[in-house]
Design a protein around this motif. Structure first.
Motif, PDB file in Angstrom:
ATOM      1  N   LEU A 389     -13.754 -24.377 -32.196  1.00 27.25           N
ATOM      2  CA  LEU A 389     -12.612 -23.701 -31.588  1.00 27.25           C
ATOM      3  C   LEU A 389     -12.573 -23.953 -30.083  1.00 27.25           C
ATOM      4  O   LEU A 389     -11.493 -24.086 -29.485  1.00 27.25           O
ATOM      5  N   ASN A 390     -13.735 -24.018 -29.442  1.00 28.38           N
ATOM      6  CA  ASN A 390     -13.778 -24.293 -28.013  1.00 28.38           C
ATOM      7  C   ASN A 390     -13.211 -25.678 -27.706  1.00 28.38           C
ATOM      8  O   ASN A 390     -12.510 -25.878 -26.710  1.00 28.38           O
ATOM      9  N   MET A 391     -13.519 -26.644 -28.578  1.00 24.14           N
ATOM     10  CA  MET A 391     -12.958 -27.990 -28.400  1.00 24.14           C
ATOM     11  C   MET A 391     -11.444 -27.947 -28.553  1.00 24.14           C
ATOM     12  O   MET A 391     -10.700 -28.618 -27.811  1.00 24.14           O
ATOM     13  N   LYS A 392     -10.969 -27.176 -29.520  1.00 27.57           N
ATOM     14  CA  LYS A 392      -9.521 -27.062 -29.734  1.00 27.57           C
ATOM     15  C   LYS A 392      -8.848 -26.418 -28.529  1.00 27.57           C
ATOM     16  O   LYS A 392      -7.716 -26.757 -28.171  1.00 27.57           O
ATOM     17  N   ASP A 400      -0.061 -20.242 -25.067  1.00 35.29           N
ATOM     18  CA  ASP A 400      -0.134 -19.378 -26.250  1.00 35.29           C
ATOM     19  C   ASP A 400      -1.184 -19.870 -27.222  1.00 35.29           C
ATOM     20  O   ASP A 400      -1.937 -19.084 -27.824  1.00 35.29           O
ATOM     21  N   ALA A 401      -1.256 -21.148 -27.414  1.00 32.79           N
ATOM     22  CA  ALA A 401      -2.253 -21.694 -28.336  1.00 32.79           C
ATOM     23  C   ALA A 401      -3.657 -21.436 -27.813  1.00 32.79           C
ATOM     24  O   ALA A 401      -4.583 -21.093 -28.573  1.00 32.79           O
ATOM     25  N   LYS A 402      -3.839 -21.609 -26.491  1.00 35.60           N
ATOM     26  CA  LYS A 402      -5.165 -21.363 -25.930  1.00 35.60           C
ATOM     27  C   LYS A 402      -5.590 -19.895 -26.099  1.00 35.60           C
ATOM     28  O   LYS A 402      -6.728 -19.595 -26.439  1.00 35.60           O
ATOM     29  N   VAL A 403      -4.624 -18.973 -25.851  1.00 35.72           N
ATOM     30  CA  VAL A 403      -4.943 -17.551 -26.001  1.00 35.72           C
ATOM     31  C   VAL A 403      -5.303 -17.227 -27.433  1.00 35.72           C
ATOM     32  O   VAL A 403      -6.269 -16.505 -27.730  1.00 35.72           O
ATOM     33  N   GLN A 409     -11.908 -17.333 -31.308  1.00 38.45           N
ATOM     34  CA  GLN A 409     -13.285 -17.684 -30.969  1.00 38.45           C
ATOM     35  C   GLN A 409     -14.110 -16.418 -30.644  1.00 38.45           C
ATOM     36  O   GLN A 409     -15.265 -16.308 -31.040  1.00 38.45           O
ATOM     37  N   THR A 410     -13.487 -15.476 -29.944  1.00 36.06           N
ATOM     38  CA  THR A 410     -14.191 -14.227 -29.618  1.00 36.06           C
ATOM     39  C   THR A 410     -14.571 -13.459 -30.887  1.00 36.06           C
ATOM     40  O   THR A 410     -15.670 -12.909 -30.997  1.00 36.06           O
ATOM     41  N   ARG A 411     -13.657 -13.420 -31.866  1.00 43.19           N
ATOM     42  CA  ARG A 411     -13.958 -12.724 -33.128  1.00 43.19           C
ATOM     43  C   ARG A 411     -15.067 -13.403 -33.901  1.00 43.19           C
ATOM     44  O   ARG A 411     -15.947 -12.762 -34.486  1.00 43.19           O
ATOM     45  N   VAL A 412     -15.044 -14.734 -33.913  1.00 42.75           N
ATOM     46  CA  VAL A 412     -16.089 -15.471 -34.619  1.00 42.75           C
ATOM     47  C   VAL A 412     -17.437 -15.235 -33.940  1.00 42.75           C
ATOM     48  O   VAL A 412     -18.472 -15.029 -34.590  1.00 42.75           O
ATOM     49  N   MET A 413     -17.469 -15.220 -32.606  1.00 43.76           N
ATOM     50  CA  MET A 413     -18.719 -14.986 -31.891  1.00 43.76           C
ATOM     51  C   MET A 413     -19.229 -13.564 -32.110  1.00 43.76           C
ATOM     52  O   MET A 413     -20.438 -13.326 -32.127  1.00 43.76           O
TER      53      MET A 413
END
Length: 581
Positions: A389-392, A400-403, A409-413
């Motif tokens: 996700l960080n690469m994406k 908007d896509a980055k947010v 990514q925060t939820r997965v972490m």
């Protein structure tokens, strides 16, 4: 055959039976039951005789009082006719007293307390007397002692009977008095070999007559007893000591049931009907001695054959419970067969427990290793997804896509943090909540692109222990709430923004409370370009709150926003966890 006989002799039942038979053999010829029955019959007969003597001694009192009560009742029945005679009523009463040689006074007292018709010949005011007050309050037949009669002026026994109208209202009473000295003449006629001291008293426990005078009342009563304690009891006889310490035999009988009672007493030493104490004890002395010998033999037998082996076995069990060591049997006399079987069963059970515990420890170790490996691999996979996700995020072209990718990514972490806590913890399947929340906050703050000068973060976590079922939704809620605080919080230009995250426990209610507070202002905390939210974070918070069976409270103030989550803590049940393992 010999083996069976030996097994029977070794049994505890046979050993105790043999000892009891040896101790109780001399008692076989003694008729204990007959001796006790004889003593009991003698006591019962003595009690009957004492009651009969008391009734005999009180016969004169009974006759006098029944005559007085009958006269008072008869006068109450014709009271209206007598009062209608006017002054002739006094003459009629005087004639009534003179004809009945036992009476000292007779009269009719009105409801106002005036003796309108009496053998005294004059109207007397009796409203101040105690008898009038009692008759007015509770109108019923009664006998009372008057040491100085209101009319006759001498010591008399007053018998009164209420006068009631058809509706039961108190209209007055009739009073008949008898000289007090008449109640002792019959006592002089009793046999000198059976001297009795008789006390008569009314239903209120007030003495009416005493042989030795009123000053001798205490000497005619059992110590610690009052006359009113006998009222209403069935007739009986007993032995007790008086206040002076003299041992006397007492007999209580009703003279006029419900109204007058008698208590007779005799000197216990001079009473011809009393059974000889030594004669009664001697027949029971030998059986009692044999019974004591039996108790001693049984006690020794129980101590040697039951108590001592039981204590030894208990000590070995306690040693096994504390140290898992099987102690050898103490060197002593050969125990009973039942205890040898119990000891063998205990040894087999202890060996079986040791074997099963060893297998359980091996299985638990294997399970713990496998479980930690599973959590470790899940954490690695989640971190791999977060890296992708960080690469994406880096390759995304729109804010908007980055947010969106950064939120994901925060939820997965957050999930990865939970699984890392599970395989690193020493609590076997439980999570230390303060360590988990600290890691979640650090991940969110690092991923939120917070300017170092713009925000002050305050953290406070109670040392709670959670199951994974609560740790996972709690970590996701904390992640979403903290992300929203960073996304929508702010401060005034040149001011300092603040974010506070707390996890507290409420011992009284058994709940845990997660509180996230962020300051409000025109300057945002993060570099997010689009401040318009989709509401997905709040939807996730509500969904995870339902999993925790909790509730969310929100406070939206001009200078700060507060999200408060309250949920019940699951109780840690060690027995349930061990059973599950």
């Amino acid at each position: 055959m010999i083996r069976r006989l030996r097994a029977g002799v070794d049994s505890l039942t046979v050993r105790v039976a043999v000892m009891l038979a040896a101790a109780l053999l001399p008692i076989g010829v003694i008729a204990i039951a007959q001796s006790r029955a004889l003593i009991r019959d003698s006591r019962d007969q003595s009690e009957v005789n004492l009651l009969a003597l008391t009734s005999e001694a009180a016969a004169n009192e009974e006759a006098l009082m029944r005559t007085a009560f009958g006269a008072a009742q008869a006068l109450a029945g014709i009271a209206p006719e007598l009062l209608s005679l006017g002054d002739d009523c006094h003459e009629a009463m005087t004639s009534f007293v003179s004809d009945g040689a036992t009476f000292a006074f007779a009269g009719i007292v009105s409801a106002e307390g005036l003796a309108l018709c009496s053998s005294g010949g004059e109207v007397a005011d009796l409203s101040g007397t105690t008898l009038y007050q009692k008759m007015r309050e509770t109108p019923h037949p009664r006998a009372t002692l008057s040491e100085r009669g209101a009319v006759s002026g001498r010591s008399v026994l007053v018998v009164s009977y209420p006068i009631l109208d058809e509706e039961g209202r108190f209209m007055g009473y009739t009073a008949v008095s008898q000289p007090h000295v008449q109640f002792f003449r019959s006592l002089e006629q009793l046999s000198a070999e059976r001297p009795v001291d008789l006390v008569t008293f009314n239903e209120a426990g007030e003495p009416l007559s005493i042989k030795n005078g009123m000053e001798g009342l205490e000497e005619n009563l059992p110590e610690g007893r009052t006359l009113d304690s006998f009222v209403g009891k069935p007739q009986h006889a007993f032995t007790a000591r008086t206040a002076s310490g003299e041992r006397r035999v007492f007999a209580y009988v009703p003279i006029v049931p419900g109204l007058v009672y008698g208590l007779g007493s005799w000197d216990a030493q001079n009473l011809g009907l009393s059974w000889n104490r030594v004669t009664a004890i001697v027949p029971l002395l030998f059986p009692v001695l044999m019974w004591l010998a039996c108790l001693i033999v049984v006690y020794i037998a129980i101590q040697r054959q039951v108590i001592q082996p039981t204590r030894d076995l208990r000590a070995r069990m306690l040693l096994f419970m504390r140290s898992r060591r099987i102690a050898p049997v103490r060197a002593q006399a050969r125990p009973a067969a039942e205890f040898r079987e119990m000891d063998e069963t205990f040894v087999r059970m202890a060996n079986s427990i040791l074997h099963d515990e060893a297998e359980l420890e091996d299985a638990l170790h294997d399970k713990t290793v496998l479980l930690r490996e599973v959590h470790h691999r899940v954490k690695n996979n989640l971190q791999l997804i977060a890296s992708i996700l960080n690469m994406k995020i880096r390759k995304a072209h729109t804010p908007d896509a980055k947010v969106a990718l950064r939120d994901l990514q925060t939820r997965v972490m957050g999930l990865a943090t939970v699984h890392r806590s599970l395989y690193e913890t020493s609590l076997q399947g439980r999570v230390q909540a303060d360590e988990l929340m600290r890691s979640i906050a650090m991940n969110v703050l690092n991923a939120g692109q917070v300017e170092s000068k713009a925000i002050e973060v305050e953290e406070s976590y109670a040392p709670l222990v959670l199951y994974p079922d609560q740790a996972v939704p709690l970590s996701l809620i904390a992640s979403e709430a903290l992300s929203n605080a960073l996304k929508y919080g702010g401060s005034d230009p040149g001011g300092t923004a603040r974010v506070s995250i707390r996890l507290d426990a409420e011992p009284d209610s058994g709940d845990a409370v997660l509180t996230v507070v962020n300051s409000r202002g025109s300057v945002p905390m993060t570099e997010t370009e689009d401040m318009e939210g989709s509401g997905l974070g709040n939807q996730l918070i509500l969904a995870f709150t339902s999993q925790l069976e909790g509730r969310v409270e929100q406070e939206d103030e001009p200078d700060h926003y507060t999200m408060r989550l309250r949920f019940p803590l699951a109780e840690f049940r060690e027995d349930a966890e061990e059973a599950a393992e």
